[in-house]
Design an enzyme around this catalytic site. Sequence first.
Site, PDB file in Angstrom:
ATOM      1  N   LYS A 169      12.887  -2.858  -8.569  1.00  0.00           N
ATOM      2  CA  LYS A 169      13.359  -2.026  -7.447  1.00  0.00           C
ATOM      3  C   LYS A 169      13.827  -2.931  -6.299  1.00  0.00           C
ATOM      4  O   LYS A 169      14.831  -2.671  -5.658  1.00  0.00           O
ATOM      5  CB  LYS A 169      12.215  -1.130  -7.004  1.00  0.00           C
ATOM      6  CG  LYS A 169      12.302  -0.607  -5.587  1.00  0.00           C
ATOM      7  CD  LYS A 169      12.814   0.792  -5.570  1.00  0.00           C
ATOM      8  CE  LYS A 169      13.123   1.302  -4.190  1.00  0.00           C
ATOM      9  NZ  LYS A 169      12.213   0.908  -3.155  1.00  0.00           N
ATOM     10  N   LYS A 219      11.243   5.649  -6.765  1.00  0.00           N
ATOM     11  CA  LYS A 219      10.009   5.861  -5.992  1.00  0.00           C
ATOM     12  C   LYS A 219       9.884   4.781  -4.932  1.00  0.00           C
ATOM     13  O   LYS A 219      10.194   3.616  -5.175  1.00  0.00           O
ATOM     14  CB  LYS A 219       8.803   5.820  -6.920  1.00  0.00           C
ATOM     15  CG  LYS A 219       8.802   6.996  -7.880  1.00  0.00           C
ATOM     16  CD  LYS A 219       7.427   7.327  -8.366  1.00  0.00           C
ATOM     17  CE  LYS A 219       7.517   8.479  -9.340  1.00  0.00           C
ATOM     18  NZ  LYS A 219       6.764   9.644  -8.936  1.00  0.00           N
ATOM     19  N   GLY A 239       0.803  -1.217   0.000  1.00  0.00           N
ATOM     20  CA  GLY A 239       0.000   0.000   0.000  1.00  0.00           C
ATOM     21  C   GLY A 239       0.834   1.265   0.000  1.00  0.00           C
ATOM     22  O   GLY A 239       2.036   1.245  -0.214  1.00  0.00           O
ATOM     23  N   HIS A 261       4.107   1.316  -8.177  1.00  0.00           N
ATOM     24  CA  HIS A 261       3.043   0.310  -8.061  1.00  0.00           C
ATOM     25  C   HIS A 261       2.086   0.417  -9.258  1.00  0.00           C
ATOM     26  O   HIS A 261       1.668  -0.596  -9.813  1.00  0.00           O
ATOM     27  CB  HIS A 261       2.227   0.543  -6.779  1.00  0.00           C
ATOM     28  CG  HIS A 261       3.007   0.449  -5.512  1.00  0.00           C
ATOM     29  ND1 HIS A 261       3.313   1.545  -4.748  1.00  0.00           N
ATOM     30  CD2 HIS A 261       3.529  -0.618  -4.855  1.00  0.00           C
ATOM     31  CE1 HIS A 261       3.987   1.171  -3.671  1.00  0.00           C
ATOM     32  NE2 HIS A 261       4.143  -0.136  -3.708  1.00  0.00           N
TER      33      HIS A 261
HETATM   34  P1  AMP Z   1       5.919  -2.619  -1.659  1.00  0.00           P
HETATM   35  O1  AMP Z   1       4.567  -1.983  -1.530  1.00  0.00           O
HETATM   36  O2  AMP Z   1       7.045  -1.715  -1.322  1.00  0.00           O
HETATM   37  O3  AMP Z   1       5.984  -3.978  -1.006  1.00  0.00           O
HETATM   38  O4  AMP Z   1       6.107  -2.906  -3.211  1.00  0.00           O
HETATM   39  C1  AMP Z   1       5.173  -3.670  -3.928  1.00  0.00           C
HETATM   40  C2  AMP Z   1       5.727  -3.951  -5.305  1.00  0.00           C
HETATM   41  O5  AMP Z   1       5.970  -2.738  -5.989  1.00  0.00           O
HETATM   42  C3  AMP Z   1       7.060  -4.706  -5.253  1.00  0.00           C
HETATM   43  O6  AMP Z   1       7.072  -5.688  -6.281  1.00  0.00           O
HETATM   44  C4  AMP Z   1       8.056  -3.611  -5.521  1.00  0.00           C
HETATM   45  O7  AMP Z   1       9.251  -4.069  -6.109  1.00  0.00           O
HETATM   46  C5  AMP Z   1       7.285  -2.730  -6.485  1.00  0.00           C
HETATM   47  N1  AMP Z   1       7.850  -1.381  -6.490  1.00  0.00           N
HETATM   48  C6  AMP Z   1       8.067  -0.577  -5.415  1.00  0.00           C
HETATM   49  N2  AMP Z   1       8.656   0.564  -5.797  1.00  0.00           N
HETATM   50  C7  AMP Z   1       8.827   0.491  -7.147  1.00  0.00           C
HETATM   51  C8  AMP Z   1       9.399   1.352  -8.126  1.00  0.00           C
HETATM   52  N3  AMP Z   1       9.914   2.531  -7.810  1.00  0.00           N
HETATM   53  N4  AMP Z   1       9.395   0.938  -9.411  1.00  0.00           N
HETATM   54  C9  AMP Z   1       8.883  -0.280  -9.748  1.00  0.00           C
HETATM   55  N5  AMP Z   1       8.334  -1.141  -8.876  1.00  0.00           N
HETATM   56  C10 AMP Z   1       8.302  -0.767  -7.587  1.00  0.00           C
END
Ligand code: AMP
Length: 281
Positions: free
Chosen positions: A149, A184, A31, A37
């Site tokens: 990322k 990000k 979230g 995302h």
């Molecule tokens: P998180 O909410 O941080 O657990 O991230 C959820 C998904 O979004 C994971 O697969 C992350 O690698 C991806 N994600 C987070 N930040 C980025 C970003 N800047 N660019 C691409 N994917 C991202």
Amino acid sequence: MQIVNNISDVRKIIKQWQREGLSVGFVPTMGYLHEGHASLIEAANKENAKVVVSIFVNPIQFGPKEDLDKYPRDLERDSKIVETSGGDLIFNPSPSEMYTEDFSSFVEVNSLTDGLCGAKRPGHFKGVCTVVTKLFNIVTPDKAYFGEKDAQQLAVIKKMVRDLNIPVEIIGCPIIRENDGLAKSSRNVYLNSEERAAALVLSKSLEKAKEALKSGERSSEKIRDIIMGTLSSEPLAQIDYVEIVDSISLTSIDYIENSILIAIAVFIGKTRLIDNFTFKL
Ligand code: AMP
């Protein structure tokens, strides 16, 4: 777009879609969504009839001194982002829906989790692999989308799916950055203006490494020195790790000859940020 909190309702909805022959893409998140995302949801939307996004701050992947309690949350804002990016359903369970009091089964991937964030955050990947397995069992997606990322996480999930014959295709998506280069992250919200400026040192140090690689430098030690030198020039930055590893095995290498992953983790004030890039010869 619907928001569902319990496992049995989510299963009912997805089973109905699958009976109708609709493919399901899945984007697991914690979230506080941003364009990174959104890019995963958009990719899922292009390749699947239906897109499920989970929003769950998974307590078991946080260490005792980490930011579980203050991790940012805003479901209303997140729902708008999911809807405009092409998501069909948000699965937003409570911790007790996911973990009953007597919960005692875990999934672990060995070797790939030894270094990088795995070494610095003991138990983190055990928590990630366990929750992702549970989410895969609940959502039963055709394809699941993860960001580059979190490069180690992507490698670990791919390995877990292969090792355990989980019937899902894992798709990696590129890192989305701010205009000035900062990757990000939901955690960027923790940074005050001084720290936000200092955080640029992560992407800058990687850009310098990339330039050196492009001009033919092949020594890991020299590349590492370039990154460490740039990071050390920023007083607010405290290096957690700088690693140059084989992009498949994630083991350290001395001489760069194949596809490598350069991954860094740096504290800016109290906020731990990560960044990386893959370089292929
Ligand atoms: P998180 O909410 O941080 O657990 O991230 C959820 C998904 O979004 C994971 O697969 C992350 O690698 C991806 N994600 C987070 N930040 C980025 C970003 N800047 N660019 C691409 N994917 C991202």
